[in-house]
Design a protein around this motif. Structure first.
Motif, PDB file in Angstrom:
ATOM      1  N   ALA A 138      -9.588 -11.218 -15.129  1.00 38.30           N
ATOM      2  CA  ALA A 138     -10.006 -11.469 -14.068  1.00 38.30           C
ATOM      3  C   ALA A 138     -10.623 -12.718 -13.891  1.00 38.30           C
ATOM      4  O   ALA A 138     -10.505 -13.702 -13.075  1.00 38.30           O
ATOM      5  CB  ALA A 138     -10.662 -10.426 -13.203  1.00 38.30           C
ATOM      6  N   GLN A 139     -11.654 -12.879 -14.902  1.00 34.31           N
ATOM      7  CA  GLN A 139     -12.283 -14.061 -15.017  1.00 34.31           C
ATOM      8  C   GLN A 139     -11.488 -15.389 -15.430  1.00 34.31           C
ATOM      9  O   GLN A 139     -11.747 -16.432 -14.526  1.00 34.31           O
ATOM     10  CB  GLN A 139     -13.479 -14.135 -15.850  1.00 34.31           C
ATOM     11  CG  GLN A 139     -14.472 -15.300 -15.975  1.00 34.31           C
ATOM     12  CD  GLN A 139     -15.470 -15.116 -17.025  1.00 34.31           C
ATOM     13  OE1 GLN A 139     -15.081 -15.167 -18.313  1.00 34.31           O
ATOM     14  NE2 GLN A 139     -16.734 -14.980 -16.595  1.00 34.31           N
ATOM     15  N   LEU A 140     -10.512 -15.178 -16.299  1.00 35.53           N
ATOM     16  CA  LEU A 140      -9.615 -16.081 -16.639  1.00 35.53           C
ATOM     17  C   LEU A 140      -8.763 -16.741 -15.354  1.00 35.53           C
ATOM     18  O   LEU A 140      -8.681 -17.808 -15.206  1.00 35.53           O
ATOM     19  CB  LEU A 140      -8.618 -15.816 -17.845  1.00 35.53           C
ATOM     20  CG  LEU A 140      -7.643 -16.835 -18.068  1.00 35.53           C
ATOM     21  CD1 LEU A 140      -8.313 -18.119 -18.408  1.00 35.53           C
ATOM     22  CD2 LEU A 140      -6.684 -16.348 -19.117  1.00 35.53           C
ATOM     23  N   ARG A 141      -8.250 -15.649 -14.668  1.00 32.50           N
ATOM     24  CA  ARG A 141      -7.580 -15.957 -13.329  1.00 32.50           C
ATOM     25  C   ARG A 141      -8.255 -16.723 -12.551  1.00 32.50           C
ATOM     26  O   ARG A 141      -7.955 -17.788 -11.691  1.00 32.50           O
ATOM     27  CB  ARG A 141      -6.970 -14.824 -12.559  1.00 32.50           C
ATOM     28  CG  ARG A 141      -5.869 -14.023 -13.337  1.00 32.50           C
ATOM     29  CD  ARG A 141      -5.024 -13.075 -12.548  1.00 32.50           C
ATOM     30  NE  ARG A 141      -6.131 -11.858 -12.113  1.00 32.50           N
ATOM     31  CZ  ARG A 141      -6.109 -10.722 -13.069  1.00 32.50           C
ATOM     32  NH1 ARG A 141      -5.632 -10.694 -14.184  1.00 32.50           N
ATOM     33  NH2 ARG A 141      -7.070 -10.075 -12.591  1.00 32.50           N
ATOM     34  N   ARG A 142      -9.755 -16.447 -12.087  1.00 32.58           N
ATOM     35  CA  ARG A 142     -10.427 -17.273 -11.289  1.00 32.58           C
ATOM     36  C   ARG A 142     -10.764 -18.801 -11.915  1.00 32.58           C
ATOM     37  O   ARG A 142     -10.747 -19.555 -11.290  1.00 32.58           O
ATOM     38  CB  ARG A 142     -11.864 -16.599 -11.200  1.00 32.58           C
ATOM     39  CG  ARG A 142     -11.856 -15.297 -10.388  1.00 32.58           C
ATOM     40  CD  ARG A 142     -13.229 -14.804  -9.921  1.00 32.58           C
ATOM     41  NE  ARG A 142     -14.218 -14.342 -11.161  1.00 32.58           N
ATOM     42  CZ  ARG A 142     -14.165 -13.351 -11.557  1.00 32.58           C
ATOM     43  NH1 ARG A 142     -13.413 -12.190 -11.205  1.00 32.58           N
ATOM     44  NH2 ARG A 142     -14.885 -13.072 -12.491  1.00 32.58           N
ATOM     45  N   ILE A 143     -10.993 -18.899 -13.241  1.00 37.84           N
ATOM     46  CA  ILE A 143     -11.082 -20.251 -13.945  1.00 37.84           C
ATOM     47  C   ILE A 143      -9.810 -21.040 -13.716  1.00 37.84           C
ATOM     48  O   ILE A 143      -9.871 -22.163 -13.326  1.00 37.84           O
ATOM     49  CB  ILE A 143     -11.234 -20.061 -15.352  1.00 37.84           C
ATOM     50  CG1 ILE A 143     -12.646 -19.199 -15.480  1.00 37.84           C
ATOM     51  CG2 ILE A 143     -11.312 -21.329 -16.192  1.00 37.84           C
ATOM     52  CD1 ILE A 143     -12.983 -18.983 -16.841  1.00 37.84           C
ATOM     53  N   GLU A 144      -8.614 -20.317 -13.745  1.00 34.13           N
ATOM     54  CA  GLU A 144      -7.359 -21.190 -13.638  1.00 34.13           C
ATOM     55  C   GLU A 144      -7.103 -21.554 -12.074  1.00 34.13           C
ATOM     56  O   GLU A 144      -6.696 -22.389 -11.959  1.00 34.13           O
ATOM     57  CB  GLU A 144      -6.200 -20.220 -14.120  1.00 34.13           C
ATOM     58  CG  GLU A 144      -6.169 -19.978 -15.579  1.00 34.13           C
ATOM     59  CD  GLU A 144      -5.134 -19.185 -15.900  1.00 34.13           C
ATOM     60  OE1 GLU A 144      -4.635 -19.052 -17.033  1.00 34.13           O
ATOM     61  OE2 GLU A 144      -4.784 -18.236 -15.415  1.00 34.13           O
ATOM     62  N   ARG A 145      -7.734 -20.703 -11.121  1.00 30.77           N
ATOM     63  CA  ARG A 145      -7.674 -21.308  -9.879  1.00 30.77           C
ATOM     64  C   ARG A 145      -8.438 -22.566  -9.568  1.00 30.77           C
ATOM     65  O   ARG A 145      -7.963 -23.472  -8.857  1.00 30.77           O
ATOM     66  CB  ARG A 145      -8.147 -20.082  -8.888  1.00 30.77           C
ATOM     67  CG  ARG A 145      -6.973 -19.033  -8.559  1.00 30.77           C
ATOM     68  CD  ARG A 145      -7.294 -18.355  -7.256  1.00 30.77           C
ATOM     69  NE  ARG A 145      -8.535 -17.302  -7.658  1.00 30.77           N
ATOM     70  CZ  ARG A 145      -8.627 -16.173  -7.859  1.00 30.77           C
ATOM     71  NH1 ARG A 145      -7.589 -15.647  -8.567  1.00 30.77           N
ATOM     72  NH2 ARG A 145      -9.704 -15.652  -8.093  1.00 30.77           N
ATOM     73  N   VAL A 146      -9.505 -22.549 -10.283  1.00 32.80           N
ATOM     74  CA  VAL A 146     -10.315 -23.675 -10.047  1.00 32.80           C
ATOM     75  C   VAL A 146      -9.753 -24.848 -10.773  1.00 32.80           C
ATOM     76  O   VAL A 146      -9.758 -26.068 -10.377  1.00 32.80           O
ATOM     77  CB  VAL A 146     -11.696 -23.420 -10.517  1.00 32.80           C
ATOM     78  CG1 VAL A 146     -12.802 -24.827 -10.460  1.00 32.80           C
ATOM     79  CG2 VAL A 146     -12.405 -22.330  -9.570  1.00 32.80           C
ATOM     80  N   ALA A 147      -9.170 -24.986 -12.134  1.00 37.89           N
ATOM     81  CA  ALA A 147      -8.664 -25.650 -12.869  1.00 37.89           C
ATOM     82  C   ALA A 147      -7.126 -26.162 -12.492  1.00 37.89           C
ATOM     83  O   ALA A 147      -6.817 -27.243 -12.660  1.00 37.89           O
ATOM     84  CB  ALA A 147      -8.306 -25.342 -14.357  1.00 37.89           C
ATOM     85  N   GLY A 148      -6.738 -25.436 -11.393  1.00 40.11           N
ATOM     86  CA  GLY A 148      -5.465 -25.983 -10.952  1.00 40.11           C
ATOM     87  C   GLY A 148      -4.169 -25.535 -11.571  1.00 40.11           C
ATOM     88  O   GLY A 148      -2.976 -26.073 -11.410  1.00 40.11           O
ATOM     89  N   GLY A 149      -4.026 -24.675 -12.520  1.00 41.81           N
ATOM     90  CA  GLY A 149      -3.063 -23.994 -13.059  1.00 41.81           C
ATOM     91  C   GLY A 149      -3.236 -23.116 -14.404  1.00 41.81           C
ATOM     92  O   GLY A 149      -4.412 -22.870 -14.495  1.00 41.81           O
TER      93      GLY A 149
END
Length: 319
Positions: free
Chosen positions: A36-47
């Motif tokens: 779940a944390q990785l998905r949030r990080i990916e949303r901020v990173a843009g992909g």
């Protein structure tokens, strides 16, 4: 949401572990929580930062970019914390070691390298204990050995640098031993001898000696395990035992040191430090101090001086 240091740490751990499960275990969180944390990080990173590959998760092009930046930021933060700690004159530098020959001259070299700072030094018989205590913050820096192909696992937040990449262990025996006059000794010629067991039992040394003796056609009798140097040398001088030894060990009355044909047992010396306690410049100073302490003993025996001069590739870097 803004990216924080803990998010960068998570991305780095996932890349290093190669799977979310292993990374979660190292970070002390559940795999669903890390996902779940990785998905949030990916949303901020843009992909997407990782994709599943044949060997687990692998970084995407975006993931590789983020990893490069994350590692740089985390390294800078480690240096900031280490620099702040080093700048406090009341904070001692805590050094842990196993019993290496270079320790005899190390203290003076370190005093010169970190002049004015208090240093505490402790000796351990176990490399495993050294690395565990480094990871827990008991030590700031450790100096240790590895034998043959054995590699000591290091905790998170630790960097390491090889001081001596290879040194051929030799054998110490009584000056009255029938082989004492030989220039070099075949390991098979020492079958039937009583051997000193190496003090450290988790650096790969005992296994390397047993394997080398098996290759030579015999099983060594490991009879003595003695940490007291004088008693160790006295037993050898009396002809009651032989031992493998670092080639830089001092000459001792009543004993001789001889190289082994084929160099069946070799050692490696490494320096490791906690990045949150020791800055990169300070680690360089400590590396140089340890290197100079080692070099001071290279000429203890002519056979090792000759070997050393013929193998510049194993010399300490930048010293």
């Amino acid at each position: 949401m803004q990216l924080e240091l803990r998010h960068l740490e998570a991305v780095c751990r996932i890349a290093e572990a190669g799977s979310l499960g292993r990374a979660a275990a190292r970070l002390g969180v559940s795999q669903p929580a890390l996902s779940a944390q990785l998905r949030r990080i990916e949303r901020v990173a843009g992909g997407e930062l990782f994709v599943r590959g044949r060997r687990g998760v692998e970084p995407t092009a975006l993931g590789q970019f983020v990893l490069t930046k994350a590692r740089r930021v985390l390294s800078e933060m480690d240096d900031l914390a280490a620099g702040a700690r080093a700048a406090d004159p009341g904070t001692p530098l805590r050094l842990g070691c196993i019993l290496l020959v270079l320790l005899d001259g190390l203290w003076e070299q370190i005093d010169q390298a970190v002049a004015g700072r208090e240093i505490t030094v402790d000796l351990e018989d176990s490399v495993t204990a050294l690395t565990r205590l480094l990871g827990s913050g008991r030590y700031d820096v450790i100096l240790y050995g590895e034998v043959n192909d054995h590699e000591v696992p290091l905790p998170e937040g630790v960097s390491a640098r090889t001081l001596i990449s290879r040194e051929p262990f030799c054998v110490r025996l009584s000056e009255r031993h029938p082989l004492a006059a030989a220039e070099r000794i075949e390991l098979a010629q020492l079958a039937g001898e009583s051997w000193m067991t190496l003090v450290e039992d988790d650096d790969g040394g005992p296994e390397a000696l047993v394997a080398a003796c098996a290759e030579a056609g015999f099983t060594p009798t490991l009879r003595y395990r003695i940490t007291d140097r004088k008693m160790h040398y006295d037993l050898i001088a009396a002809g009651r035992a032989v031992s493998v030894s670092q080639p830089t060990a001092p000459a001792v009355p009543g004993t001789v040191m001889r190289p082994l044909v084929g160099d069946p047992v070799t050692g490696r010396i490494r320096l490791a430090w906690n990045r949150a306690a020791v800055s990169t410049p300070q680690a360089e100073l400590l590396y140089g101090a340890a290197a100079r302490a080692y070099l001071a003993n290279v000429a203890n025996h002519p056979f090792h001086r000759a070997w050393w001069d013929a193998h510049p590739e194993v010399h300490p870097q930048g010293v």
